[in-house]
Design a protein around this motif. Structure first.
Motif, PDB file in Angstrom:
ATOM      1  N   ILE A   9       0.895  -1.249  -0.244  1.00 40.14           N
ATOM      2  CA  ILE A   9       0.092  -0.019   0.037  1.00 40.14           C
ATOM      3  C   ILE A   9       0.982   1.323  -0.237  1.00 40.14           C
ATOM      4  N   VAL A  10       0.510   2.191  -0.629  1.00 43.12           N
ATOM      5  CA  VAL A  10       1.073   3.412  -0.808  1.00 43.12           C
ATOM      6  C   VAL A  10       0.092   4.415  -0.156  1.00 43.12           C
ATOM      7  N   MET A  11       0.571   5.363   0.628  1.00 42.99           N
ATOM      8  CA  MET A  11      -0.598   6.427   1.117  1.00 42.99           C
ATOM      9  C   MET A  11       0.076   7.680   1.050  1.00 42.99           C
ATOM     10  N   PHE A  12      -0.795   8.485   0.767  1.00 47.34           N
ATOM     11  CA  PHE A  12      -0.570  10.099   0.475  1.00 47.34           C
ATOM     12  C   PHE A  12      -1.629  11.044   1.192  1.00 47.34           C
ATOM     13  N   PRO A  13      -1.408  11.123   2.362  1.00 52.91           N
ATOM     14  CA  PRO A  13      -2.408  12.148   3.260  1.00 52.91           C
ATOM     15  C   PRO A  13      -2.150  13.655   2.832  1.00 52.91           C
ATOM     16  N   TRP A  14      -3.124  14.270   3.220  1.00 49.66           N
ATOM     17  CA  TRP A  14      -3.012  15.687   3.197  1.00 49.66           C
ATOM     18  C   TRP A  14      -1.988  16.214   4.294  1.00 49.66           C
ATOM     19  N   LEU A  15      -1.333  17.435   3.836  1.00 51.34           N
ATOM     20  CA  LEU A  15      -0.187  17.664   4.491  1.00 51.34           C
ATOM     21  C   LEU A  15      -0.368  18.326   5.876  1.00 51.34           C
ATOM     22  N   ALA A  16      -0.865  17.721   6.581  1.00 53.01           N
ATOM     23  CA  ALA A  16      -1.619  18.188   8.069  1.00 53.01           C
ATOM     24  C   ALA A  16      -1.107  17.060   8.908  1.00 53.01           C
ATOM     25  N   PHE A  17      -0.383  17.560   9.991  1.00 52.13           N
ATOM     26  CA  PHE A  17      -0.378  16.450  11.156  1.00 52.13           C
ATOM     27  C   PHE A  17      -1.573  15.682  11.728  1.00 52.13           C
ATOM     28  N   GLY A  18      -2.782  16.444  11.539  1.00 47.16           N
ATOM     29  CA  GLY A  18      -4.040  15.944  11.850  1.00 47.16           C
ATOM     30  C   GLY A  18      -4.461  14.836  10.889  1.00 47.16           C
ATOM     31  N   HIS A  19      -3.775  14.779   9.839  1.00 51.31           N
ATOM     32  CA  HIS A  19      -3.907  13.873   8.728  1.00 51.31           C
ATOM     33  C   HIS A  19      -2.932  12.490   8.574  1.00 51.31           C
ATOM     34  N   LEU A  20      -1.628  13.398   8.895  1.00 51.15           N
ATOM     35  CA  LEU A  20      -0.382  12.167   8.399  1.00 51.15           C
ATOM     36  C   LEU A  20      -0.549  11.324   9.726  1.00 51.15           C
ATOM     37  N   ILE A  21      -0.765  11.842  11.041  1.00 53.13           N
ATOM     38  CA  ILE A  21      -0.490  10.851  12.150  1.00 53.13           C
ATOM     39  C   ILE A  21      -1.639   9.888  12.062  1.00 53.13           C
ATOM     40  N   PRO A  22      -2.924   9.962  11.933  1.00 53.76           N
ATOM     41  CA  PRO A  22      -3.855   9.074  11.626  1.00 53.76           C
ATOM     42  C   PRO A  22      -3.420   7.853  10.275  1.00 53.76           C
ATOM     43  N   TYR A  23      -2.825   8.454   9.533  1.00 59.36           N
ATOM     44  CA  TYR A  23      -2.647   7.491   8.254  1.00 59.36           C
ATOM     45  C   TYR A  23      -1.181   6.645   8.748  1.00 59.36           C
ATOM     46  N   LEU A  24      -0.483   7.297   9.653  1.00 55.67           N
ATOM     47  CA  LEU A  24       0.619   6.322  10.328  1.00 55.67           C
ATOM     48  C   LEU A  24       0.105   5.578  11.347  1.00 55.67           C
ATOM     49  N   HIS A  25      -0.775   5.869  12.186  1.00 58.56           N
ATOM     50  CA  HIS A  25      -1.531   4.951  12.974  1.00 58.56           C
ATOM     51  C   HIS A  25      -1.943   3.609  12.340  1.00 58.56           C
ATOM     52  N   LYS A  36       2.795  -4.170   4.059  1.00 57.08           N
ATOM     53  CA  LYS A  36       3.885  -3.410   3.677  1.00 57.08           C
ATOM     54  C   LYS A  36       3.401  -1.863   3.386  1.00 57.08           C
ATOM     55  N   ILE A  37       3.775  -0.832   3.883  1.00 51.66           N
ATOM     56  CA  ILE A  37       3.330   0.273   3.502  1.00 51.66           C
ATOM     57  C   ILE A  37       4.335   1.256   3.352  1.00 51.66           C
ATOM     58  N   THR A  38       4.197   2.283   2.249  1.00 50.75           N
ATOM     59  CA  THR A  38       4.974   3.365   1.854  1.00 50.75           C
ATOM     60  C   THR A  38       4.077   4.589   2.256  1.00 50.75           C
ATOM     61  N   LEU A  39       4.648   5.448   3.024  1.00 48.54           N
ATOM     62  CA  LEU A  39       4.001   6.772   3.457  1.00 48.54           C
ATOM     63  C   LEU A  39       4.666   7.974   2.774  1.00 48.54           C
ATOM     64  N   LEU A  40       4.110   8.585   1.920  1.00 43.48           N
ATOM     65  CA  LEU A  40       4.560   9.562   1.284  1.00 43.48           C
ATOM     66  C   LEU A  40       4.302  10.803   2.301  1.00 43.48           C
ATOM     67  N   LEU A  41       5.667  11.645   2.453  1.00 43.14           N
ATOM     68  CA  LEU A  41       5.469  12.826   3.342  1.00 43.14           C
ATOM     69  C   LEU A  41       6.311  13.774   3.071  1.00 43.14           C
ATOM     70  N   PRO A  42       6.487  15.030   3.505  1.00 41.55           N
ATOM     71  CA  PRO A  42       7.620  15.754   3.445  1.00 41.55           C
ATOM     72  C   PRO A  42       8.584  15.614   4.353  1.00 41.55           C
ATOM     73  N   ASN A  43       9.829  16.143   4.174  1.00 40.24           N
ATOM     74  CA  ASN A  43      11.061  15.894   4.967  1.00 40.24           C
ATOM     75  C   ASN A  43      10.786  16.280   6.365  1.00 40.24           C
ATOM     76  N   LYS A  44      10.490  17.368   6.773  1.00 37.74           N
ATOM     77  CA  LYS A  44      10.532  17.637   8.156  1.00 37.74           C
ATOM     78  C   LYS A  44       9.537  16.970   8.824  1.00 37.74           C
ATOM     79  N   ALA A  45       8.182  16.501   8.351  1.00 38.33           N
ATOM     80  CA  ALA A  45       7.409  15.653   9.032  1.00 38.33           C
ATOM     81  C   ALA A  45       8.093  14.347   9.084  1.00 38.33           C
TER      82      ALA A  45
END
Length: 453
Positions: A9-25, A36-45
């Protein structure tokens, strides 16, 4: 896994921690089962979220570049909503849309079984061409999603099974989904937030929601009927506090330990909506009026470098030893689990809603945005697990109103306190059961397997 195919699975959530964190959970829950998961996210996040990746051998963080917008007002280095104010989210969504060539290249190279997304409404267009199933995974609650109506768009747009050009139509945004009072505000290049949401939901092969049917079953069914899609449900998918989350910071653990069991008020109103100085002052005075110990964690208003410069004169001296107003990030789930915590004043964002429900604290509901207002309605009027703070006709929250709501739930002898405590305890017991979450995740995986078969 019972011989079932390992999902990629590839995941690409909206660029907000309120979305990134639930996707990671959710990624962690799926990885526990061997997927297997690939999570797409910016560098700082990526750097900030690494401690929450409990299965790094199965969950890969793939950095993406968020293109700068030289002609607009985003600060240099903007990557997520944490870097900007709420009224700049539309500009950030343009940057997100400009990641499309990079995301398409990743999907073309990896060829996963499934791609999860929420605000990137163009994902299904890419996925369908590559033979990948697309899942619109939503961390917002089902009650909010049930208010989305495809009929507000042209018929061809509402029924299309692929993502449409974001410039092909412009419509009005109803009151519940506005991010301010102007219905013409865009969430991207010539597209409103409502339109983006409708395309995302209409174009997916399936819709997934972070909720459970025991609490939002009727709204899940409504979403399924509205969009004529299978609706898959994950539970809240929160991590196990004792086994997986980092310990509470010493400074907060030591401070909370000074107070008796269930005596401290924790007020946290999220990172999206920033209160103006006058309203923040009023809420701080309301917390003072309770006479109880409290921790208030809010972002400083626009134009203020810190909270100290806007608190009323003499305030810090009056609450010294029992009250803290903090302008930075705190470990909310860990604070809520502390035995001294007695009351949670929450903005009712979806993550905070679930974290409040699994805690043993009493809930005072102070929504700031339209979807949060619907969540508060669910919690106060339907589940009856908390009390809403009354607002004046102009939307103002008085110090007396906040103090009164807190007193209503903290007074164990009051009728309303008895009701909400009993109902809250019932739902908490259900939601923290390991078998409950495991059962939901197992069924969710079966649904995904069926989707790709």
């Amino acid at each position: 896994m019972g011989g079932e195919k390992m999902l990629r699975i590839v995941m690409f959530p909206w660029l907000a921690f309120g979305h990134l964190i639930p996707y990671l959970h959710l990624s962690n829950k799926l990885a526990e089962k061997g997927h297997k998961i690939t999570l797409l996210l910016p560098n700082k996040a990526r750097l900030q979220l690494e401690p929450l990746n409990f299965h790094p051998s199965l969950i890969t963080f793939h950095s993406i570049t968020v293109p700068p917008l030289e002609t607009l007002t985003l600060p240099p280095g903007t990557e997520t909503t944490a870097d900007i104010s709420l009224n700049q989210h539309g500009e950030l969504s343009i940057s997100m849309d400009r990641t499309r060539p990079e995301v398409e290249s990743i999907l073309s190279t990896q060829k996963p079984d499934l791609v999860f997304y929420d605000m990137a409404h163009w994902i299904p267009d890419i996925a369908s061409k590559l033979g990948i199933k697309s899942v619109s995974y939503n961390s917002v609650c089902a009650i909010s999603m049930s208010h989305v109506r495809p009929s507000v768009l042209p018929k061809a747009a509402a029924t299309s099974q692929v993502a449409l050009s974001s410039s092909s139509y412009v419509g009005s945004v109803p009151q519940w989904s506005r991010n301010d009072h102007n219905s013409s505000v865009y969430f991207g290049d010539e597209i409103t937030l409502l339109e983006r949401s409708i395309i995302s939901l209409s174009s997916a092969d399936a819709i997934a929601i972070r909720t459970c049917r025991e609490i939002e079953g009727v709204y899940c069914d409504r979403v399924a009927a509205t969009f004529n899609k299978p609706v898959l449900v994950t539970s809240h998918a929160l991590p196990d506090l004792e086994l997986q989350l980092s310990p509470l910071e010493t400074r907060w653990a030591d401070w909370l330990a000074r107070f008796g069991p269930r005596s401290v008020i924790f007020c946290c109103l999220g990172s999206q909506h920033v209160l103006d100085a006058a309203q923040l002052q009023e809420l701080a005075l309301g917390l003072e009026m309770t006479g109880l110990p409290f921790l208030m964690a809010v972002k400083p208003p626009v134009g203020y470098a810190s909270l100290k410069e806007l608190l009323p004169e003499g305030y810090n001296d009056r609450v010294s030893g029992r009250g803290v107003v903090h302008g930075g990030w705190v470990q909310q789930q860990q604070i809520l689990a502390h035995p001294s915590l007695g009351c949670f004043v929450t903005h009712c964002g979806s993550s905070s809603m679930w974290e409040g429900l699994v805690s043993e604290t009493q809930l005072v509901l102070l929504p700031q945005l339209p979807d949060q207002t619907l969540n508060a309605k669910l919690m106060a009027d339907e589940l009856k697990v908390g009390v809403k703070v009354e607002r004046q006709q102009n939307g103002w929250v008085s110090k007396q109103g906040l103090c009164e709501a807190i007193n209503r739930v903290m007074d164990e002898d009051s009728d309303i306190s008895h009701v909400v405590r009993k109902n809250h305890a019932k739902y908490t017991s259900m939601l923290i059961s390991p078998d409950f979450i495991t059962g939901y995740i197992d069924n969710f995986i079966k649904d995904l397997q069926a989707l790709i078969s």
